[in-house]
Design a protein around this motif. Structure first.
Motif, short mmCIF file in Angstrom:
data_model
loop_
_atom_site.label_atom_id
_atom_site.label_comp_id
_atom_site.label_asym_id
_atom_site.label_seq_id
_atom_site.Cartn_x
_atom_site.Cartn_y
_atom_site.Cartn_z
N VAL A 91 1.28 -0.95 0.01
CA VAL A 91 -0.25 0.16 0.23
C VAL A 91 1.21 0.69 -0.33
N ILE A 92 1.72 0.88 0.73
CA ILE A 92 3.24 2.19 0.87
C ILE A 92 3.59 2.57 -0.47
N LEU A 93 3.63 1.64 -0.41
CA LEU A 93 4.77 1.57 -2.38
C LEU A 93 3.31 2.10 -3.32
N LEU A 94 2.28 1.62 -3.79
CA LEU A 94 1.26 2.30 -4.13
C LEU A 94 1.22 3.57 -4.11
N LEU A 95 0.84 3.83 -3.25
CA LEU A 95 0.71 5.67 -2.70
C LEU A 95 1.33 6.23 -3.22
N GLY A 96 3.12 5.43 -2.52
CA GLY A 96 4.27 6.47 -3.25
C GLY A 96 4.04 6.86 -4.82
N GLY A 97 3.71 5.39 -5.63
CA GLY A 97 3.65 5.29 -7.06
C GLY A 97 2.80 6.20 -7.95
N VAL A 98 1.61 6.21 -6.63
CA VAL A 98 0.67 7.51 -7.58
C VAL A 98 0.88 8.68 -7.45
N ILE A 122 8.50 -3.86 -7.49
CA ILE A 122 8.79 -4.61 -6.95
C ILE A 122 10.49 -5.68 -6.46
N VAL A 123 11.17 -5.00 -6.07
CA VAL A 123 11.98 -5.67 -5.97
C VAL A 123 12.04 -5.48 -4.12
N MET A 124 11.63 -4.21 -4.34
CA MET A 124 11.60 -4.01 -2.53
C MET A 124 11.00 -4.46 -2.09
N ILE A 125 9.25 -5.10 -2.69
CA ILE A 125 8.71 -6.32 -2.00
C ILE A 125 9.32 -7.06 -1.82
N GLY A 126 9.60 -7.59 -2.54
CA GLY A 126 11.29 -9.20 -2.39
C GLY A 126 11.64 -8.96 -1.44
N ILE A 127 12.87 -7.58 -1.75
CA ILE A 127 13.72 -7.89 -0.27
C ILE A 127 12.64 -7.60 0.92
N ALA A 128 11.54 -6.70 1.57
CA ALA A 128 10.88 -6.56 2.23
C ALA A 128 10.04 -8.13 2.76
N PHE A 129 9.97 -9.23 1.72
CA PHE A 129 9.50 -10.66 2.17
C PHE A 129 10.62 -11.06 2.91
N LEU A 130 11.91 -10.60 2.02
CA LEU A 130 13.01 -12.04 3.11
C LEU A 130 13.45 -11.13 3.93
N VAL A 131 12.88 -9.69 4.46
CA VAL A 131 13.09 -9.30 5.71
C VAL A 131 12.70 -9.36 6.95
N ILE A 132 11.93 -9.55 6.73
CA ILE A 132 10.11 -10.21 7.08
C ILE A 132 10.43 -11.44 8.24
N ARG A 133 10.85 -12.63 6.99
CA ARG A 133 10.63 -13.91 7.00
C ARG A 133 12.24 -14.20 8.17
N SER A 134 13.45 -12.98 7.90
CA SER A 134 14.78 -13.65 8.64
C SER A 134 14.40 -12.22 10.01
N ALA A 135 13.53 -11.18 9.91
CA ALA A 135 13.51 -10.99 11.66
C ALA A 135 12.05 -11.69 12.19
#
Length: 474
Positions: A27-34, A186-199
Motif C-alpha cells: 500500500v505504501i509503495l502504491l501510494l508512493g507510485g500514485v 517489485i524488488v523492494m517487496i521481495g526484499i521486504a519479504f526476505l527481511v520479514i522472514r529473517s526478522a
C-alpha cells in the motif's frame, strides 16, 4: 413462522503477520507510485508545453523575420525553416496566419479556419488555447512593428498546432518514469519479504522450544540474542509463566499440606469413634467421646486455617494492591473480638498513633495474617497481649506482643514452615498460622520478625512504608 436459527456469520480468516506487513508495504509503495505518477505527469506536461511552445515561437519568429514591406503593404515569403520546426510534431495539425494592422489577412489558412486571436497587448509574444478543426490546440502570437515611409503599424504572426505530440511526450515521460519505479517496487517487496522472514525467524525458534516443552515446565525462556521487541514480549511471557508457576506450586503445596495435616486428626477421630462404639463401660465411652469432640474441634480449626491459607495465596497474586492503613487492620482485629472465643477473659490492648501507617497491599490478606499472629499469642502467650501498628525506622510495622518469654530459639527458627512432623508440640499448632503470615509478608515485599523484649515476646509484620508524596495522592 420460524425458519430455524440463522446461521452464524463466517469468521474472517486471521491474516498472518507476514501478509500484513507485506500488504502495508504494498500500500505504501502504491501510494508512493500514485504520487510519483501524478508528479511525473504534471512535470511532463509542463516540459512538453515548454518544448513545443519554443517550437511555436521559433516558427513564428522565422515567419516574422521573412515579412517585408513592398509598395506600402506587408509581403510574406514563407520560410522553409518554419515548417521544418513544426514538422517535429508530424501528427499534429498546424495553423499559421499573418495579420496586418487593420485585421486583414496577409497570408495564412482559409478564412473559414481563422482563429479569433486575443486583443493585442503590451507583450510581443502571447500564448492562448483554442480549437482547431474540433481539436484543442495551442497558439502563439508574435507581433512585429514596422515604421517606414510608406507603411507603419504592427503585423501579427499567429502559429498554432494541436496537442497530439504534447500528450504523447507527456505519456512517454510518465511511462519512462513509472517502469523503473514499478520494477523497483517489485524488488523492494521481495526484499521486504526476505527481511520479514529473517526478522520472524526467532519466533519460529520460540515456537519450536514451546512445542517440545513438558506441560509442567514453566521455567523462563532464554532471551539472549533476540531482537529488542521480542525480548519485551518474551519478558512479559516469562513473568506470566513465573506467576503461573507460583500459583501451581502454591496449589501443590496446599494439597500436600492438606493431605499431611489431615491424615493424623482424621485417623485419631476414627480411632476415638471406634473406641466409643466398642467400649462397654459408660465412663470410658464418655472419655472417648470427649476426646472425639476435642479432635473434631481441632480438625475444624485446622480446616479453617487451610482454607484461609488457600484464599490468601489466591488473593496475594490476583487482587490489586491498594493503600492500606495498618492502624485500621489492628483496630478491625480488636473490634471483631476473636479473643473472647480463643481465650475468654484475656486482657487485650491496642496501641496505635495519630499518623497513618500506609502500605501497598491487600487489606484482607493483612487481616488474616494479623488474626493468626493474635491467635498464636492468645493460645501460647501470656496476658496482657498488645496489638499495634506504627512507623519504625522508615518502615511500617504491624505487631502482636504477649508478656511471656516466647518459644525457644530453635523453635523460632522453624516457625512459619509449611508443616512439620513433631506432633503435639507448639511448632505444629502454630505452623499453618505462621505459614500464612510468612506468605503474606513475602507477597507484599515484607518480612516476619520475632524478637524477645524485656517486657515480652513480639511477632511483627514489617513492610516498606509508602512515601509521603503517595500519601498525599491517596
Amino acid at each position: 413462522m420460524s425458519t430455524g436459527p440463522e446461521p452464524h456469520p463466517r469468521a474472517r480468516p486471521v491474516r498472518s503477520l507476514v501478509s500484513r506487513v507485506l500488504g502495508t508495504v504494498f500500500v505504501i509503495l502504491l501510494l508512493g507510485g500514485v504520487l510519483v505518477a501524478g508528479s511525473t505527469w504534471w512535470n511532463g506536461q509542463q516540459a512538453a508545453r515548454q518544448a513545443y511552445d519554443r517550437i511555436l515561437v521559433g516558427a513564428a519568429s522565422d515567419i516574422a523575420e521573412s515579412i517585408r514591406v513592398q509598395r506600402g503593404a506587408p509581403l510574406v515569403d514563407l520560410p522553409v525553416s518554419a515548417f521544418q520546426l513544426l514538422a517535429q510534431a508530424p501528427e499534429d495539425r498546424i495553423y499559421y496566419a499573418v495579420i496586418g494592422p487593420g485585421g486583414q489577412l496577409v497570408t495564412g489558412v482559409d478564412p473559414d479556419h481563422r482563429i479569433t486571436a486575443p486583443a493585442r497587448g503590451g507583450a510581443p509574444v502571447r500564448f492562448f488555447d483554442d480549437m482547431l478543426d474540433g481539436e484543442p490546440a495551442r497558439f502563439v502570437i508574435l507581433t512585429r512593428r514596422f515604421v517606414e515611409r510608406d507603411f507603419s503599424g504592427p503585423v501579427d504572426v499567429v502559429v498554432g498546432q494541436t496537442l497530439r505530440a504534447r500528450k504523447a511526450m507527456t505519456r512517454d515521460l510518465v511511462i519512462d518514469a513509472l517502469l523503473p519505479l514499478a520494477l523497483a517496487g517489485i524488488v523492494m517487496i521481495g526484499i521486504a519479504f526476505l527481511v520479514i522472514r529473517s526478522a520472524l525467524a526467532p519466533l519460529g525458534a520460540l515456537i519450536e522450544d514451546l512445542s517440545h516443552r513438558d506441560p509442567y515446565d514453566l521455567t523462563p525462556m532464554p532471551t539472549e540474542r533476540l531482537p529488542r521487541e521480542l525480548q519485551v514480549m518474551l519478558g512479559a511471557m516469562n513473568r506470566f509463566m513465573q506467576r503461573l508457576d507460583t500459583q501451581v506450586e502454591a496449589m501443590r503445596n496446599l494439597i500436600s499440606d492438606t493431605a499431611h495435616q489431615l491424615r493424623t486428626p482424621v485417623a485419631a477421630i476414627r480411632v476415638h469413634a471406634e473406641t466409643a462404639m466398642s467400649d462397654p463401660e459408660e465412663e470410658a465411652r464418655g472419655r472417648a467421646l470427649d476426646r472425639l469432640a476435642l479432635r473434631t474441634r481441632s480438625l475444624g480449626t485446622l480446616l479453617d486455617q487451610l482454607l484461609s491459607r488457600a484464599l490468601v495465596i489466591h488473593r496475594t497474586d490476583s487482587m490489586p494492591r491498594t493503600l492500606v492503613d495498618l492502624r485500621e487492620i489492628a483496630l478491625e482485629i480488636m473490634e471483631r473480638d476473636d479473643s473472647a472465643v480463643l481465650a475468654p477473659g484475656a486482657e487485650l490492648r491496642l496501641e496505635i498513633g495519630e499518623d497513618p501507617v500506609l502500605v501497598r497491599a491487600d487489606a484482607f490478606s493483612l487481616a488474616e495474617a494479623a488474626r493468626n499472629l493474635l491467635g498464636n499469642a492468645l493460645s501460647h502467650g501470656q496476658a496482657p497481649i498488645v496489638i499495634g501498628a506504627a512507623e519504625e525506622g522508615g518502615q511500617a510495622v504491624l505487631w502482636v506482643q504477649d508478656s511471656g518469654p516466647g518459644p525457644e530459639d530453635q523453635v523460632i527458627a522453624r516457625l512459619g514452615a509449611r508443616f512439620n512432623r513433631n506432633a503435639g508440640t507448639r511448632e505444629q499448632s502454630t505452623g499453618i498460622g505462621l505459614s500464612i503470615v510468612t506468605s503474606v509478608a513475602a507477597a507484599f515485599d515484607g518480612r516476619v520478625e520475632m524478637t524477645r523484649r524485656s517486657d515480652g515476646f513480639r511477632a511483627a509484620l514489617i513492610f516498606p512504608l509508602v512515601p509521603d508524596t503517595m500519601r498525599e495522592d491517596a
